[in-house]
Design an enzyme around this catalytic site. Structure first.
Site, PDB file in Angstrom:
ATOM      1  N   ASN A 157      -4.084   9.392   1.484  1.00  0.00           N
ATOM      2  CA  ASN A 157      -4.449   9.189   2.433  1.00  0.00           C
ATOM      3  C   ASN A 157      -4.949  10.076   3.440  1.00  0.00           C
ATOM      4  O   ASN A 157      -6.151  10.318   3.718  1.00  0.00           O
ATOM      5  CB  ASN A 157      -3.664   7.904   3.048  1.00  0.00           C
ATOM      6  N   ASP A 213       0.611  -1.182   0.029  1.00  0.00           N
ATOM      7  CA  ASP A 213       0.066  -0.091  -0.016  1.00  0.00           C
ATOM      8  C   ASP A 213       0.842   1.210   0.041  1.00  0.00           C
ATOM      9  O   ASP A 213       0.441   2.452  -0.730  1.00  0.00           O
ATOM     10  CB  ASP A 213      -0.842   0.099   1.284  1.00  0.00           C
ATOM     11  N   ASP A 236      -2.614  15.918  20.924  1.00  0.00           N
ATOM     12  CA  ASP A 236      -1.631  15.445  20.240  1.00  0.00           C
ATOM     13  C   ASP A 236      -1.680  15.877  18.816  1.00  0.00           C
ATOM     14  O   ASP A 236      -0.706  15.832  18.092  1.00  0.00           O
ATOM     15  CB  ASP A 236      -1.441  14.042  20.198  1.00  0.00           C
TER      16      ASP A 236
END
Length: 292
Positions: free
Chosen positions: A152, A78, A182
């Site tokens: 992505n 991927d 975060d």
């Protein structure tokens, strides 16, 4: 499921490009299978220069390969396919992922199926899925804006283990949230099964057009993932040190820019798949859905 004729199919295949996974020195036998099968149909294989060095064959520059090719083969996993998709985006060429690792969400042709699928490709027995891509605009005062794409996700995160970051998020120019923690993931539906999924974000059918916003370890328990229509534009600002990651492969520092805009890109990435490919079967296998 009824198969509908796909208008994105390649009308006349004369040349196909090849990019292999970096630092893989055991892929020559698969290259040879691909080359020989394509040659039997009168199709020339153009190998990208860096891949050619690994295979010890003649190669061409990446841009030249994209221009001359009717389609591109990504031989790897991927990650390789994502890299090829981003790098070749402006050429709008269909991409076929051949898997040399574990079954991925994107590459569904196994190396044992190379010859049989290339036979189907030459006969038009395949489908082409169009996947949404993110356009990222880096804005800086008194300077020309920089643009990039992400297949992505775009991740805004703290650069160090300690500390948190404060991100101001705007939708179509209006402040709607402060993400303190975060960081934040802005994902495509295709990327929903990547970092987004491991961070508690939703799984979204990959042919959907939507922006997925998932906070990373938010300081506030009220923060939740948000799915937006794809025609919205998200802008991020921060006075903190924030690392920006595109697909986990390109990195920037937000301190160099006044704001970062993320929106749906004009064009999609076209992926070549088997007619029989079923996304929900992939989910069952990868996520172990239905297992006792």
């Amino acid at each position: 499921m009824q198969i509908v004729e796909n208008p994105n199919k390649i009308k006349d295949i004369k040349n196909i490009g090849l990019v292999i996974r970096p630092n893989s020195h055991n892929l020559y036998r698969y290259y040879k299978k691909i080359k020989e099968r394509l040659s039997s149909y009168g199709i020339e294989l153009l190998v990208e220069k860096e891949s050619a060095k690994i295979l010890k064959v003649e190669g061409v520059e990446f841009n030249e390969m994209c221009i001359k090719s009717d389609a591109i083969i990504s031989l790897g996993g991927d990650g390789t396919l994502i890299s090829v998709s981003r790098r070749s985006y402006r050429y709008n060429k269909p991409i076929l992922g051949i898997n040399v690792g574990k079954l991925g969400f994107l590459v569904d042709i196994d190396v044992a199926e190379i010859e049989s699928f290339l036979d189907k490709l030459s006969k038009g027995e395949y489908r082409v899925d169009k996947r949404m891509v993110l356009e990222v605009i880096f804005n800086r005062k008194n300077s020309e804006e920089k643009r990039a794409v992400a297949f992505n996700d775009v991740v805004f995160s703290r650069p160090m283990v300690s500390g948190m970051v404060d991100l101001k998020a705007y939708i179509d120019g209006t402040l709607f949230n402060n993400y303190y923690g975060d960081g934040l993931i802005v994902s495509t539906p295709t990327g929903s099964t990547a970092y987004n999924l491991s961070s508690g974000g939703p799984v979204v059918f990959p042919l959907t057009e939507a922006l997925i916003l998932t906070p990373l370890c938010s300081h506030s328990l009220t923060q939740r993932p948000l799915i937006l229509p794809a025609n919205f534009k998200v802008m991020i600002k921060s006075d903190d040190e924030v690392l920006i990651s595109l697909d986990g492969q390109e990195f920037y520092n937000i301190s160099e820019y006044d704001s970062i805009e993320v929106k749906m890109a004009k064009n999609s990435v076209k992926l070549i798949h088997r007619l029989e490919r079923n996304y929900f079967s992939v989910l069952r296998e990868k996520l172990k859905w239905g297992d006792a």
